[in-house]
Design a protein around this motif. Structure first.
Motif, PDB file in Angstrom:
ATOM      1  N   VAL A  68      -3.860  -8.657 -12.306  1.00 31.72           N
ATOM      2  CA  VAL A  68      -3.359  -7.653 -11.361  1.00 31.72           C
ATOM      3  C   VAL A  68      -1.848  -7.768 -11.221  1.00 31.72           C
ATOM      4  O   VAL A  68      -1.252  -8.793 -11.553  1.00 31.72           O
ATOM      5  CB  VAL A  68      -3.992  -7.785  -9.937  1.00 31.72           C
ATOM      6  CG1 VAL A  68      -5.469  -7.551  -9.961  1.00 31.72           C
ATOM      7  CG2 VAL A  68      -3.633  -9.082  -9.285  1.00 31.72           C
ATOM      8  N   ALA A  69      -1.285  -6.701 -10.707  1.00 27.30           N
ATOM      9  CA  ALA A  69       0.130  -6.673 -10.336  1.00 27.30           C
ATOM     10  C   ALA A  69       0.199  -5.918  -9.014  1.00 27.30           C
ATOM     11  O   ALA A  69      -0.820  -5.445  -8.510  1.00 27.30           O
ATOM     12  CB  ALA A  69       0.965  -5.988 -11.405  1.00 27.30           C
ATOM     13  N   TYR A  70       1.381  -5.802  -8.479  1.00 26.37           N
ATOM     14  CA  TYR A  70       1.518  -5.077  -7.215  1.00 26.37           C
ATOM     15  C   TYR A  70       2.865  -4.384  -7.133  1.00 26.37           C
ATOM     16  O   TYR A  70       3.811  -4.737  -7.831  1.00 26.37           O
ATOM     17  CB  TYR A  70       1.339  -6.019  -6.012  1.00 26.37           C
ATOM     18  CG  TYR A  70       2.390  -7.104  -5.902  1.00 26.37           C
ATOM     19  CD1 TYR A  70       3.606  -6.874  -5.254  1.00 26.37           C
ATOM     20  CD2 TYR A  70       2.169  -8.360  -6.449  1.00 26.37           C
ATOM     21  CE1 TYR A  70       4.564  -7.867  -5.151  1.00 26.37           C
ATOM     22  CE2 TYR A  70       3.109  -9.359  -6.355  1.00 26.37           C
ATOM     23  CZ  TYR A  70       4.314  -9.115  -5.702  1.00 26.37           C
ATOM     24  OH  TYR A  70       5.263 -10.100  -5.621  1.00 26.37           O
ATOM     25  N   ASN A  71       2.889  -3.367  -6.301  1.00 27.59           N
ATOM     26  CA  ASN A  71       4.121  -2.690  -5.914  1.00 27.59           C
ATOM     27  C   ASN A  71       4.372  -3.025  -4.456  1.00 27.59           C
ATOM     28  O   ASN A  71       3.433  -3.049  -3.660  1.00 27.59           O
ATOM     29  CB  ASN A  71       3.986  -1.168  -6.057  1.00 27.59           C
ATOM     30  CG  ASN A  71       3.876  -0.747  -7.502  1.00 27.59           C
ATOM     31  OD1 ASN A  71       4.568  -1.252  -8.367  1.00 27.59           O
ATOM     32  ND2 ASN A  71       2.968   0.183  -7.762  1.00 27.59           N
ATOM     33  N   THR A  72       5.618  -3.279  -4.112  1.00 27.69           N
ATOM     34  CA  THR A  72       5.966  -3.552  -2.724  1.00 27.69           C
ATOM     35  C   THR A  72       6.314  -2.238  -2.049  1.00 27.69           C
ATOM     36  O   THR A  72       7.170  -1.490  -2.528  1.00 27.69           O
ATOM     37  CB  THR A  72       7.148  -4.527  -2.628  1.00 27.69           C
ATOM     38  OG1 THR A  72       6.809  -5.718  -3.339  1.00 27.69           O
ATOM     39  CG2 THR A  72       7.469  -4.869  -1.187  1.00 27.69           C
ATOM     40  N   LEU A  73       5.617  -1.949  -0.965  1.00 33.82           N
ATOM     41  CA  LEU A  73       5.865  -0.744  -0.174  1.00 33.82           C
ATOM     42  C   LEU A  73       6.140  -1.192   1.259  1.00 33.82           C
ATOM     43  O   LEU A  73       5.209  -1.524   1.991  1.00 33.82           O
ATOM     44  CB  LEU A  73       4.667   0.201  -0.228  1.00 33.82           C
ATOM     45  CG  LEU A  73       4.257   0.672  -1.628  1.00 33.82           C
ATOM     46  CD1 LEU A  73       2.930   1.404  -1.597  1.00 33.82           C
ATOM     47  CD2 LEU A  73       5.334   1.579  -2.203  1.00 33.82           C
ATOM     48  N   GLY A  74       7.407  -1.232   1.623  1.00 37.88           N
ATOM     49  CA  GLY A  74       7.766  -1.770   2.936  1.00 37.88           C
ATOM     50  C   GLY A  74       7.439  -3.249   2.976  1.00 37.88           C
ATOM     51  O   GLY A  74       7.878  -4.008   2.120  1.00 37.88           O
ATOM     52  N   ASN A  75       6.630  -3.647   3.968  1.00 38.96           N
ATOM     53  CA  ASN A  75       6.213  -5.045   4.082  1.00 38.96           C
ATOM     54  C   ASN A  75       4.858  -5.306   3.430  1.00 38.96           C
ATOM     55  O   ASN A  75       4.318  -6.395   3.548  1.00 38.96           O
ATOM     56  CB  ASN A  75       6.144  -5.459   5.559  1.00 38.96           C
ATOM     57  CG  ASN A  75       7.518  -5.501   6.199  1.00 38.96           C
ATOM     58  OD1 ASN A  75       8.507  -5.753   5.525  1.00 38.96           O
ATOM     59  ND2 ASN A  75       7.574  -5.256   7.495  1.00 38.96           N
ATOM     60  N   SER A  76       4.308  -4.315   2.772  1.00 41.10           N
ATOM     61  CA  SER A  76       2.974  -4.448   2.193  1.00 41.10           C
ATOM     62  C   SER A  76       3.028  -4.446   0.668  1.00 41.10           C
ATOM     63  O   SER A  76       3.979  -3.954   0.064  1.00 41.10           O
ATOM     64  CB  SER A  76       2.088  -3.290   2.657  1.00 41.10           C
ATOM     65  OG  SER A  76       1.957  -3.291   4.043  1.00 41.10           O
ATOM     66  N   ARG A  98      -5.963   1.240  -6.701  1.00 42.31           N
ATOM     67  CA  ARG A  98      -4.751   0.850  -5.958  1.00 42.31           C
ATOM     68  C   ARG A  98      -5.195   0.515  -4.546  1.00 42.31           C
ATOM     69  O   ARG A  98      -5.844   1.340  -3.895  1.00 42.31           O
ATOM     70  CB  ARG A  98      -3.717   1.966  -5.945  1.00 42.31           C
ATOM     71  CG  ARG A  98      -3.200   2.260  -7.346  1.00 42.31           C
ATOM     72  CD  ARG A  98      -1.881   3.003  -7.308  1.00 42.31           C
ATOM     73  NE  ARG A  98      -1.301   3.083  -8.629  1.00 42.31           N
ATOM     74  CZ  ARG A  98      -0.445   2.189  -9.117  1.00 42.31           C
ATOM     75  NH1 ARG A  98      -0.076   1.157  -8.404  1.00 42.31           N
ATOM     76  NH2 ARG A  98       0.041   2.322 -10.329  1.00 42.31           N
ATOM     77  N   VAL A  99      -4.863  -0.704  -4.095  1.00 44.86           N
ATOM     78  CA  VAL A  99      -5.436  -1.155  -2.833  1.00 44.86           C
ATOM     79  C   VAL A  99      -4.520  -2.160  -2.129  1.00 44.86           C
ATOM     80  O   VAL A  99      -3.857  -2.962  -2.780  1.00 44.86           O
ATOM     81  CB  VAL A  99      -6.848  -1.750  -3.079  1.00 44.86           C
ATOM     82  CG1 VAL A  99      -6.796  -2.983  -3.933  1.00 44.86           C
ATOM     83  CG2 VAL A  99      -7.603  -1.982  -1.808  1.00 44.86           C
ATOM     84  N   PHE A 100      -4.479  -2.058  -0.823  1.00 42.98           N
ATOM     85  CA  PHE A 100      -3.737  -3.005   0.010  1.00 42.98           C
ATOM     86  C   PHE A 100      -4.683  -4.115   0.463  1.00 42.98           C
ATOM     87  O   PHE A 100      -5.904  -3.941   0.485  1.00 42.98           O
ATOM     88  CB  PHE A 100      -3.152  -2.290   1.233  1.00 42.98           C
ATOM     89  CG  PHE A 100      -2.091  -1.284   0.883  1.00 42.98           C
ATOM     90  CD1 PHE A 100      -0.773  -1.676   0.686  1.00 42.98           C
ATOM     91  CD2 PHE A 100      -2.414   0.060   0.745  1.00 42.98           C
ATOM     92  CE1 PHE A 100       0.206  -0.745   0.359  1.00 42.98           C
ATOM     93  CE2 PHE A 100      -1.444   1.001   0.411  1.00 42.98           C
ATOM     94  CZ  PHE A 100      -0.134   0.599   0.223  1.00 42.98           C
ATOM     95  N   MET A 101      -4.113  -5.246   0.855  1.00 43.13           N
ATOM     96  CA  MET A 101      -4.936  -6.381   1.250  1.00 43.13           C
ATOM     97  C   MET A 101      -5.905  -6.033   2.380  1.00 43.13           C
ATOM     98  O   MET A 101      -7.073  -6.423   2.338  1.00 43.13           O
ATOM     99  CB  MET A 101      -4.088  -7.586   1.657  1.00 43.13           C
ATOM    100  CG  MET A 101      -4.975  -8.798   1.928  1.00 43.13           C
ATOM    101  SD  MET A 101      -4.173 -10.280   2.503  1.00 43.13           S
ATOM    102  CE  MET A 101      -3.003 -10.593   1.237  1.00 43.13           C
ATOM    103  N   LYS A 102      -5.457  -5.297   3.381  1.00 41.51           N
ATOM    104  CA  LYS A 102      -6.351  -4.953   4.493  1.00 41.51           C
ATOM    105  C   LYS A 102      -7.547  -4.137   4.013  1.00 41.51           C
ATOM    106  O   LYS A 102      -8.657  -4.292   4.495  1.00 41.51           O
ATOM    107  CB  LYS A 102      -5.605  -4.246   5.626  1.00 41.51           C
ATOM    108  CG  LYS A 102      -5.246  -2.808   5.380  1.00 41.51           C
ATOM    109  CD  LYS A 102      -4.684  -2.159   6.634  1.00 41.51           C
ATOM    110  CE  LYS A 102      -4.651  -0.666   6.523  1.00 41.51           C
ATOM    111  NZ  LYS A 102      -5.913   0.006   6.359  1.00 41.51           N
ATOM    112  N   ASP A 103      -7.325  -3.279   3.006  1.00 42.60           N
ATOM    113  CA  ASP A 103      -8.419  -2.485   2.435  1.00 42.60           C
ATOM    114  C   ASP A 103      -9.384  -3.367   1.641  1.00 42.60           C
ATOM    115  O   ASP A 103     -10.587  -3.125   1.633  1.00 42.60           O
ATOM    116  CB  ASP A 103      -7.866  -1.375   1.545  1.00 42.60           C
ATOM    117  CG  ASP A 103      -6.956  -0.428   2.312  1.00 42.60           C
ATOM    118  OD1 ASP A 103      -7.281  -0.114   3.471  1.00 42.60           O
ATOM    119  OD2 ASP A 103      -5.917  -0.032   1.759  1.00 42.60           O
TER     120      ASP A 103
END
Length: 121
Positions: free
Chosen positions: A50-58, A17-22
């Motif tokens: 891949v898929a993603y979960n939205t957490l706030g603006n990320s 599980r990773v954010f773009m900045k990471d």
């Protein structure tokens, strides 16, 4: 997947599980542009990797396909397309064309022997 997409997936597979900045932080210098990573993420998402979960603006990205399954299908495609769908031809090529050491060949023999024992049960 392209080589650049696979490189990105390697990061996602390792992190789970990773954010773009990471993701960007994991790349060596010179780091790719954020827009480049965003484009790659969109491509591999559209391809169903891949898929993603939205957490706030990320967005938190996670793999939909595990690494072993991906590479297994990749190797099976290689065997089908380049070795007349013959695992034996592939194994012969692999063991002769890759300059394996004696130790590596012995290790490979142990892996094959173990798999034979599993299949005989």
């Amino acid at each position: 997947m392209s080589k650049t997409e696979e490189k990105l997936m390697e990061i996602i597979w390792k992190q789970q599980r990773v954010f773009m900045k990471d993701i960007i932080d994991k790349y060596p210098h010179p780091k790719p542009a954020t827009t480049t990573i965003a484009t790659l993420l969109k491509r591999i998402q559209e391809k169903g990797f891949v898929a993603y979960n939205t957490l706030g603006n990320s967005r938190e990205y996670y793999p939909l396909v595990n690494k072993e399954n991906y590479f297994s299908s990749h190797v099976n495609g290689l065997i089908k397309n380049y070795f007349d769908n013959s695992p034996m031809q592939f194994a012969s090529f692999f063991t002769t064309a890759t300059n394996l050491t004696t130790s590596e060949l012995e290790d490979l023999t142990m892996i094959v022997d173990k798999e034979i024992k599993q299949k005989q049960k």
